[in-house]
Design a protein around this motif. Sequence first.
Motif, PDB file in Angstrom:
ATOM      1  N   SER A 212      80.618  31.198  66.785  1.00 36.09           N
ATOM      2  CA  SER A 212      80.512  32.356  67.657  1.00 36.09           C
ATOM      3  C   SER A 212      81.745  32.435  68.546  1.00 36.09           C
ATOM      4  O   SER A 212      82.295  31.419  68.948  1.00 36.09           O
ATOM      5  N   THR A 213      82.151  33.663  68.845  1.00 30.84           N
ATOM      6  CA  THR A 213      83.268  33.864  69.769  1.00 30.84           C
ATOM      7  C   THR A 213      83.049  35.144  70.572  1.00 30.84           C
ATOM      8  O   THR A 213      82.448  36.098  70.068  1.00 30.84           O
ATOM      9  N   ASN A 214      83.537  35.140  71.796  1.00 28.07           N
ATOM     10  CA  ASN A 214      83.460  36.321  72.651  1.00 28.07           C
ATOM     11  C   ASN A 214      84.766  37.105  72.685  1.00 28.07           C
ATOM     12  O   ASN A 214      84.886  38.060  73.444  1.00 28.07           O
TER      13      ASN A 214
ATOM     14  N   ASP B 221      81.063  27.213  69.420  1.00 27.11           N
ATOM     15  CA  ASP B 221      81.290  28.365  70.285  1.00 27.11           C
ATOM     16  C   ASP B 221      82.439  28.038  71.236  1.00 27.11           C
ATOM     17  O   ASP B 221      82.250  27.800  72.426  1.00 27.11           O
TER      18      ASP B 221
ATOM     19  N   THR C  30      87.626  31.342  74.383  1.00 27.59           N
ATOM     20  CA  THR C  30      88.652  32.230  73.851  1.00 27.59           C
ATOM     21  C   THR C  30      90.030  31.599  74.003  1.00 27.59           C
ATOM     22  O   THR C  30      90.859  31.659  73.101  1.00 27.59           O
TER      23      THR C  30
ATOM     24  N   ARG D 279      86.901  39.844  71.859  1.00 28.30           N
ATOM     25  CA  ARG D 279      86.579  41.184  71.335  1.00 28.30           C
ATOM     26  C   ARG D 279      87.450  41.592  70.148  1.00 28.30           C
ATOM     27  O   ARG D 279      87.025  42.344  69.303  1.00 28.30           O
TER      28      ARG D 279
ATOM     29  N   ILE E 232      80.538  42.664  72.096  1.00 29.08           N
ATOM     30  CA  ILE E 232      80.405  41.617  73.113  1.00 29.08           C
ATOM     31  C   ILE E 232      80.710  40.234  72.539  1.00 29.08           C
ATOM     32  O   ILE E 232      81.205  39.362  73.246  1.00 29.08           O
ATOM     33  N   HIS E 233      80.407  40.029  71.280  1.00 26.70           N
ATOM     34  CA  HIS E 233      80.758  38.775  70.612  1.00 26.70           C
ATOM     35  C   HIS E 233      80.650  38.953  69.109  1.00 26.70           C
ATOM     36  O   HIS E 233      80.184  39.976  68.631  1.00 26.70           O
TER      37      HIS E 233
END
Length: 103
Positions: free
Chosen positions: A58-60, A18, A21, A62, A94-95
Motif C-alpha cells: 500500500s502507498t499514499n 506500507d 512516501t 497519489r 487517497i492511496h
Amino acid sequence: WLQDAQSERRSYDVIFLDPPTFSRSKRMTGTLDVQRDHVDLIKLASAVLAPGGLLIFSTNLRTFKIELDLLAPLLIENITDETIPRDFARDARIHQCFRIVAV
C-alpha cells in the motif's frame, strides 16, 4: 530488516508493506522514495514469503505508478477500490493497494 530476514531464511504467510512516501531517517544511509524504491522493496518482501504467502503493498503517494514489468513473475492485483473506506470514496486517489503473490 527485509535483507536480514532473507539471510536468516525466515518466512512469513502474510506481509503488509506500507512504506512512507519519502524518508530520510537517521538510521538509514540514504533516502527512501516509494516510487523509486518500490520494486526493490516488493522483491525483498516477496523473497521472504512462505509458499502460498500473500504480500499486501500500500502507498499514499497519489502519483504512484507500479512497475509491473519489473516485478514479473509476481502475480499483482490492484485492490485499491476494495480498500478505500466509504468516508474517502469521494477521493479514490487517497492511496493505492495491491495484492501480490509469488509464483
